[in-house]
Write a protein that holds these residues in place. Sequence first.
Motif, PDB file in Angstrom:
ATOM      1  N   ALA A  20      74.532 107.329 -34.764  1.00  0.00           N
ATOM      2  CA  ALA A  20      73.458 107.355 -34.967  1.00  0.00           C
ATOM      3  C   ALA A  20      73.280 108.568 -35.316  1.00  0.00           C
ATOM      4  CB  ALA A  20      72.434 106.234 -33.765  1.00  0.00           C
ATOM      5  N   THR A  21      72.975 108.995 -36.087  1.00  0.00           N
ATOM      6  CA  THR A  21      72.273 110.057 -37.060  1.00  0.00           C
ATOM      7  C   THR A  21      70.863 110.401 -35.822  1.00  0.00           C
ATOM      8  OG1 THR A  21      72.578 109.662 -38.982  1.00  0.00           O
ATOM      9  CG2 THR A  21      74.382 110.547 -38.467  1.00  0.00           C
ATOM     10  N   SER A  22      69.890 109.772 -36.927  1.00  0.00           N
ATOM     11  CA  SER A  22      68.606 110.123 -36.071  1.00  0.00           C
ATOM     12  C   SER A  22      67.945 108.568 -35.517  1.00  0.00           C
ATOM     13  CB  SER A  22      68.401 110.095 -37.868  1.00  0.00           C
ATOM     14  OG  SER A  22      67.712 109.431 -38.607  1.00  0.00           O
ATOM     15  N   LEU A  23      67.349 109.350 -35.404  1.00  0.00           N
ATOM     16  CA  LEU A  23      65.494 108.171 -34.561  1.00  0.00           C
ATOM     17  C   LEU A  23      64.585 108.639 -34.383  1.00  0.00           C
ATOM     18  CD1 LEU A  23      65.681 106.010 -32.781  1.00  0.00           C
ATOM     19  CD2 LEU A  23      65.614 107.919 -30.582  1.00  0.00           C
ATOM     20  N   VAL A  24      63.387 107.922 -35.255  1.00  0.00           N
ATOM     21  CA  VAL A  24      62.159 107.994 -35.223  1.00  0.00           C
ATOM     22  C   VAL A  24      61.501 106.778 -34.556  1.00  0.00           C
ATOM     23  CG1 VAL A  24      62.671 109.701 -37.371  1.00  0.00           C
ATOM     24  CG2 VAL A  24      62.792 107.746 -37.516  1.00  0.00           C
ATOM     25  N   ARG A  25      60.229 106.672 -34.146  1.00  0.00           N
ATOM     26  CA  ARG A  25      59.377 106.487 -34.217  1.00  0.00           C
ATOM     27  C   ARG A  25      58.682 105.580 -35.151  1.00  0.00           C
ATOM     28  NH1 ARG A  25      57.903 102.510 -30.475  1.00  0.00           N
ATOM     29  NH2 ARG A  25      55.597 103.180 -30.931  1.00  0.00           N
ATOM     30  N   GLU A  26      58.930 104.480 -35.411  1.00  0.00           N
ATOM     31  CA  GLU A  26      58.195 104.006 -36.951  1.00  0.00           C
ATOM     32  C   GLU A  26      57.002 102.631 -36.474  1.00  0.00           C
ATOM     33  OE1 GLU A  26      60.687 101.456 -39.813  1.00  0.00           O
ATOM     34  OE2 GLU A  26      60.440 103.939 -40.838  1.00  0.00           O
ATOM     35  N   GLY A  27      55.722 102.900 -36.438  1.00  0.00           N
ATOM     36  CA  GLY A  27      54.821 101.883 -36.162  1.00  0.00           C
ATOM     37  C   GLY A  27      54.738 101.443 -34.627  1.00  0.00           C
ATOM     38  N   GLU A  28      55.508  99.771 -34.272  1.00  0.00           N
ATOM     39  CA  GLU A  28      55.185  99.727 -32.617  1.00  0.00           C
ATOM     40  C   GLU A  28      57.107 100.233 -32.171  1.00  0.00           C
ATOM     41  OE1 GLU A  28      52.822  98.675 -30.979  1.00  0.00           O
ATOM     42  OE2 GLU A  28      52.250  99.578 -32.516  1.00  0.00           O
ATOM     43  N   GLY A  29      57.879  99.943 -33.256  1.00  0.00           N
ATOM     44  CA  GLY A  29      59.513 100.242 -33.097  1.00  0.00           C
ATOM     45  C   GLY A  29      60.029 101.856 -33.479  1.00  0.00           C
ATOM     46  N   TRP A  30      61.070 101.365 -33.966  1.00  0.00           N
ATOM     47  CA  TRP A  30      62.306 102.663 -34.077  1.00  0.00           C
ATOM     48  C   TRP A  30      63.170 102.208 -35.090  1.00  0.00           C
ATOM     49  CZ3 TRP A  30      60.951 106.215 -29.722  1.00  0.00           C
ATOM     50  CH2 TRP A  30      60.967 105.870 -28.968  1.00  0.00           C
ATOM     51  N   ARG A  31      63.228 103.801 -35.589  1.00  0.00           N
ATOM     52  CA  ARG A  31      64.415 102.947 -36.779  1.00  0.00           C
ATOM     53  C   ARG A  31      65.520 104.784 -36.747  1.00  0.00           C
ATOM     54  NH1 ARG A  31      64.661 102.520 -42.841  1.00  0.00           N
ATOM     55  NH2 ARG A  31      62.908 101.923 -42.974  1.00  0.00           N
ATOM     56  N   LEU A  32      66.787 103.653 -36.819  1.00  0.00           N
ATOM     57  CA  LEU A  32      68.339 104.359 -36.342  1.00  0.00           C
ATOM     58  C   LEU A  32      68.444 104.927 -37.477  1.00  0.00           C
ATOM     59  CD1 LEU A  32      68.929 102.464 -32.663  1.00  0.00           C
ATOM     60  CD2 LEU A  32      68.884 104.645 -33.290  1.00  0.00           C
ATOM     61  N   GLN A  33      69.217 105.241 -37.827  1.00  0.00           N
ATOM     62  CA  GLN A  33      69.759 106.171 -39.284  1.00  0.00           C
ATOM     63  C   GLN A  33      70.978 106.277 -38.644  1.00  0.00           C
ATOM     64  OE1 GLN A  33      68.073 105.941 -42.506  1.00  0.00           O
ATOM     65  NE2 GLN A  33      69.644 105.841 -43.746  1.00  0.00           N
ATOM     66  N   THR A  34      72.171 105.463 -39.614  1.00  0.00           N
ATOM     67  CA  THR A  34      73.607 106.085 -39.848  1.00  0.00           C
ATOM     68  C   THR A  34      74.301 106.629 -41.210  1.00  0.00           C
ATOM     69  OG1 THR A  34      74.284 103.295 -40.251  1.00  0.00           O
ATOM     70  CG2 THR A  34      73.970 104.192 -38.070  1.00  0.00           C
ATOM     71  N   ALA A  35      75.341 106.837 -41.390  1.00  0.00           N
ATOM     72  CA  ALA A  35      75.638 107.386 -42.796  1.00  0.00           C
ATOM     73  C   ALA A  35      75.224 106.730 -43.713  1.00  0.00           C
ATOM     74  CB  ALA A  35      77.643 107.673 -42.296  1.00  0.00           C
ATOM     75  N   ARG A  36      75.652 105.157 -43.362  1.00  0.00           N
ATOM     76  CA  ARG A  36      75.464 104.177 -44.431  1.00  0.00           C
ATOM     77  C   ARG A  36      74.426 103.016 -44.759  1.00  0.00           C
ATOM     78  NH1 ARG A  36      81.992 102.427 -44.073  1.00  0.00           N
ATOM     79  NH2 ARG A  36      81.642 100.617 -45.784  1.00  0.00           N
ATOM     80  N   GLY A  37      73.135 103.314 -43.431  1.00  0.00           N
ATOM     81  CA  GLY A  37      72.539 102.404 -43.137  1.00  0.00           C
ATOM     82  C   GLY A  37      71.542 103.070 -42.271  1.00  0.00           C
ATOM     83  N   SER A  38      70.608 101.777 -42.020  1.00  0.00           N
ATOM     84  CA  SER A  38      69.402 101.789 -41.161  1.00  0.00           C
ATOM     85  C   SER A  38      68.861 100.914 -40.540  1.00  0.00           C
ATOM     86  CB  SER A  38      67.921 102.956 -41.869  1.00  0.00           C
ATOM     87  OG  SER A  38      67.547 101.383 -42.623  1.00  0.00           O
ATOM     88  N   LEU A  39      68.713 100.992 -39.144  1.00  0.00           N
ATOM     89  CA  LEU A  39      67.899 100.038 -38.947  1.00  0.00           C
ATOM     90  C   LEU A  39      67.088  99.535 -37.647  1.00  0.00           C
ATOM     91  CD1 LEU A  39      69.078  97.277 -36.941  1.00  0.00           C
ATOM     92  CD2 LEU A  39      69.631  98.506 -34.856  1.00  0.00           C
ATOM     93  N   ARG A  40      65.907  98.936 -38.137  1.00  0.00           N
ATOM     94  CA  ARG A  40      64.715  98.473 -37.673  1.00  0.00           C
ATOM     95  C   ARG A  40      64.591  98.000 -36.295  1.00  0.00           C
ATOM     96  NH1 ARG A  40      62.690  98.596 -42.802  1.00  0.00           N
ATOM     97  NH2 ARG A  40      61.250 100.185 -43.808  1.00  0.00           N
ATOM     98  N   THR A  41      64.350  98.795 -35.486  1.00  0.00           N
ATOM     99  CA  THR A  41      64.092  97.575 -33.908  1.00  0.00           C
ATOM    100  C   THR A  41      63.108  97.487 -33.824  1.00  0.00           C
ATOM    101  OG1 THR A  41      65.586  97.235 -31.645  1.00  0.00           O
ATOM    102  CG2 THR A  41      65.153  98.672 -32.616  1.00  0.00           C
ATOM    103  N   ARG A  42      62.270  96.742 -32.289  1.00  0.00           N
ATOM    104  CA  ARG A  42      61.469  96.889 -31.277  1.00  0.00           C
ATOM    105  C   ARG A  42      61.757  97.505 -29.623  1.00  0.00           C
ATOM    106  NH1 ARG A  42      56.259  97.402 -29.404  1.00  0.00           N
ATOM    107  NH2 ARG A  42      55.375  96.203 -28.541  1.00  0.00           N
ATOM    108  N   HIS A  43      63.257  97.178 -29.630  1.00  0.00           N
ATOM    109  CA  HIS A  43      63.898  97.788 -28.804  1.00  0.00           C
ATOM    110  C   HIS A  43      64.245  98.770 -28.672  1.00  0.00           C
ATOM    111  CE1 HIS A  43      60.039  95.894 -25.739  1.00  0.00           C
ATOM    112  NE2 HIS A  43      61.160  94.559 -26.678  1.00  0.00           N
TER     113      HIS A  43
END
Length: 434
Positions: free
Chosen positions: A213-236
């Motif tokens: 996980a190279t970056s983490l930002v708040r997005e709406g009610e949850g979080w967005r994690l970024q990796t080298a090849r993708g991203s993941l939106r999550t509540r927790h």
Amino acid sequence: MAGPLDDPAPLPAVYRSRSPAEPPAPPLEGDATADVAIIGGGFCGLSAALHLAEAGLAVALLEARGIASGGSGRAFGQVVPYAKHGEPHLLAHFGEAAGLRLIVALAQGPDLVWDLIDRHGIACDAVRNGLLFAAHVPAAEAGLEARAAFWQARGAPVEMLDAARTAEHIGSLRYSRALLDRRGGHINPLAYAIGLAQAAAKAGARLHGDSLATSLVREGEGWRLQTARGSLRTRHLVICGGAYSDDLWPGLRRSILPIRAHQLVTAPLSDNLRAGILPQGQSVTDTRRLYSGLRMLPGGRMHLSVDGSGFGPSVTYREKAAERLRALFPEIGDPVWEESWTGWVDMSADQYPHLHRLYDTAWAAIGLSGRGIAFGTLLGREIARRIAQPEHPALFMPVTPLKPMALRPVAEPLVAALMAWYRLRDRAELGGKA
């Protein structure tokens, strides 16, 4: 989870040779979503993933390298029903009510590990007939006697052994007294972690290796994690990087001090030799201040947790380990070392694990301080309950604010000096012997 640290050698061959294949864990690619994102594929993260998936949540676990590729896959393997400190210290440190709740929960840690092993059919060379804690000098017997009395008063299967029974259990005349706690045991930690990963995947958790996980930002009610090849939106969000934590969450890495742990494994002993050493299968640790674990592995290899450099280049004190082994079991002679490795331990300032609520929907567990197998498994379940069942009556771990370790910039030389002082004290108490 990768951080500023790396390990100088592959995972232990003696563990890998008796571990199942890892479940598929492809890198995260494209855009994905989850109810819970977990960072870190060690005991704590895998336990959280398993228990959250079993609770019906959509779970995605991100590991920078491979499953259990850090400290979990390099652990010594003891399943211990205690924290680093004794029961009086816990009661004083956390207060009577919280301390007792924590003590009782930790005592159930091995039961949770054994239950998961049984329930999910995890083949990890589990030995469940207890742990031995030997007094390295007579003055250390009082502390063991106090612990035995504490648990005997609560009906636990804990007893003090006299000199004859200590020699019978260890196969050595070196110690005069030992505590036997039949709740504990030892396992292949890498195989156990892979078994947890298999169980989590079967329950529906998505596992992603090579996904730093190279970056983490708040997005709406949850979080967005970024990796080298993708991203993941999550509540927790759950962070369980241990000693390998980085600066993804500011201040987390600086709340612990990574310290090297060193281990050695001998070549297989002859059938005659192994029959008389730890004949009932327990592992033994003595009360000296630095590493002293000893157990017999399948195939007759002796496995030792040993002293070595705490920081910087890896230096394992092999001759000191050989001296100790000869003192315990003279019949072995000069041991032939077949394998050695190190791993990083996430040591907190108070040597207790910490559970942090970083935000309403973000958690971190860190600072396992060498108690990763049982305590880490418990903490993973604890986090899962706090997310999925926040009113669960068995919640036990105090939640503490995240704060950087005091004197963190100069902690390494200070701790190195303390370790050197411990070596001198241990050596002096033992009359110059190992």
